[in-house]
Design a protein around this motif. Structure first.
Motif, PDB file in Angstrom:
ATOM      1  N   THR A 175      36.957  41.983  37.006  1.00  0.00           N
ATOM      2  CA  THR A 175      38.201  41.161  37.873  1.00  0.00           C
ATOM      3  C   THR A 175      39.498  41.019  36.908  1.00  0.00           C
ATOM      4  OG1 THR A 175      36.711  40.316  39.165  1.00  0.00           O
ATOM      5  CG2 THR A 175      38.798  39.613  39.156  1.00  0.00           C
ATOM      6  N   SER A 176      39.213  40.402  35.651  1.00  0.00           N
ATOM      7  CA  SER A 176      40.325  40.277  34.823  1.00  0.00           C
ATOM      8  C   SER A 176      41.103  41.527  34.392  1.00  0.00           C
ATOM      9  CB  SER A 176      39.945  39.422  33.656  1.00  0.00           C
ATOM     10  OG  SER A 176      38.957  40.219  32.767  1.00  0.00           O
ATOM     11  N   THR A 225      36.207  40.642  32.180  1.00  0.00           N
ATOM     12  CA  THR A 225      35.302  41.065  33.395  1.00  0.00           C
ATOM     13  C   THR A 225      36.079  42.277  34.062  1.00  0.00           C
ATOM     14  OG1 THR A 225      36.524  39.480  34.661  1.00  0.00           O
ATOM     15  CG2 THR A 225      34.373  38.824  33.551  1.00  0.00           C
ATOM     16  N   SER A 263      41.278  44.118  36.284  1.00  0.00           N
ATOM     17  CA  SER A 263      42.019  44.552  37.423  1.00  0.00           C
ATOM     18  C   SER A 263      43.231  43.929  37.730  1.00  0.00           C
ATOM     19  CB  SER A 263      41.115  44.773  38.615  1.00  0.00           C
ATOM     20  OG  SER A 263      41.747  44.765  39.905  1.00  0.00           O
ATOM     21  N   GLN A 264      43.290  42.580  37.335  1.00  0.00           N
ATOM     22  CA  GLN A 264      44.323  41.688  37.519  1.00  0.00           C
ATOM     23  C   GLN A 264      45.487  41.960  36.523  1.00  0.00           C
ATOM     24  OE1 GLN A 264      42.765  37.837  37.039  1.00  0.00           O
ATOM     25  NE2 GLN A 264      42.612  37.606  39.410  1.00  0.00           N
ATOM     26  N   VAL A 272      40.526  32.591  45.353  1.00  0.00           N
ATOM     27  CA  VAL A 272      41.086  33.595  44.446  1.00  0.00           C
ATOM     28  C   VAL A 272      42.234  32.917  43.724  1.00  0.00           C
ATOM     29  CG1 VAL A 272      42.188  35.769  44.317  1.00  0.00           C
ATOM     30  CG2 VAL A 272      40.509  35.472  45.907  1.00  0.00           C
ATOM     31  N   ARG A 284      39.533  47.317  41.416  1.00  0.00           N
ATOM     32  CA  ARG A 284      38.438  46.995  40.691  1.00  0.00           C
ATOM     33  C   ARG A 284      37.202  48.283  40.529  1.00  0.00           C
ATOM     34  NH1 ARG A 284      36.556  41.403  43.038  1.00  0.00           N
ATOM     35  NH2 ARG A 284      37.370  42.152  44.899  1.00  0.00           N
TER      36      ARG A 284
END
Length: 275
Positions: free
Chosen positions: A54-55, A52, A57-58, A4, A64
């Motif tokens: 994930t991106s 994405t 969410s970050q 990660v 997510r």
């Protein structure tokens, strides 16, 4: 186990702030799901490539699973498109901002003045308001690109290190300015960026006194700009008007002598049209 990749500190703090702001609100009328959906849309604002789950969410700090549901809803409504796991905005998203741009006297009235400034000076000119501690570009006339990133209507930049932002900050009520300085982390964009809160406060006092702000390569090396306030009928500062130039071509005395009078005239004429 997959590796990660950790977020840069500033991005992690921003994500935590967004998520905490949404989740901390306990007003029973507040729709957390709507707030999360808007945050997901805003996560695309500085992205030049598909995002994405994930991106996003970050960037937002939103789990997510919640991001996935938001994207599914936005896709069903026609605001987002997807190819495999990569998401991008669709043209329909422009309708969310068009109502503001087409109905606000400030933005409707400003464009002819920006166009005239750019023709007169052969330089790019912008109009911005203060929104969530950043400047939000609401109108722009561009003749050449003076920054490494493209600026358009809807673009955002930090208020503390821009001429537009300093004009807006300088005319905040004292209590609001104190609150802004207390919560804002001043990050150096160049080696010339003012990152001391008291020094910035002194600069803002000067801006308020002189009626204009000059930014000398504090946001980006090679960029110099000057901005003036745009007032409504009551005298309240509603926006800021600026011209950006290449530092190698235009020095500060030239900004004051050649550019400032043109900006002041445009701001005065524009103010007459505003409520």
């Amino acid at each position: 186990m997959s590796k990660v990749t950790s977020l840069p500190t500033a991005d992690a703090e921003c994500a935590a702030t967004i998520s905490e702001q949404i989740d901390a609100l306990t007003d029973p009328s507040f729709m957390t799901s709507l707030a999360r959906g808007l945050a997901v849309l805003q996560a695309f604002s500085d992205a030049r490539k598909p995002q994405t789950i994930t991106s996003i969410s970050q960037k937002t700090g939103i789990p997510r699973a919640a991001v996935r549901r938001c994207l599914h809803t936005l896709r069903e409504l026609g605001y987002v498109d997807a190819e495999l796991n990569n998401f991008s905005l669709r043209p329909k998203v422009l309708t969310l901002g068009y109502s503001y741009l087409s109905s606000t006297p400030l933005t409707v009235s400003a464009q002819p003045y920006l166009d005239n400034i750019s023709r007169t000076l052969n330089e790019s000119s912008s109009l911005a308001v203060l929104d969530d501690d950043e400047i939000l570009y609401v109108a722009r006339a561009s003749t050449s690109r003076v920054m490494s990133v493209a600026l358009n209507t809807g673009s955002r930049l930090p208020a503390y290190c821009t001429s537009l932002g300093r004009v807006m900050l300088a005319h905040l009520p004292r209590a609001e300015l104190d609150a802004y300085l207390a919560r804002t982390r001043l990050i150096a964009k160049t080696d010339k960026t003012v990152v001391d809160h008291e020094q910035l406060r002194a600069i803002l006092d000067t801006v308020r006194r002189d009626g204009y702000a000059i930014n000398d390569e504090e946001l980006e090396i090679g960029l110099r700009s000057i901005a003036v306030p745009v007032r409504g009928a009551s005298g309240t500062v509603l926006a800021a008007l600026n011209v950006g130039v290449q530092a190698a071509r235009v020095d500060i005395p030239a900004l004051k002598h050649n550019v400032l009078p043109v900006l002041q005239q445009a701001a005065q004429e524009l103010s007459i049209l505003l409520p």
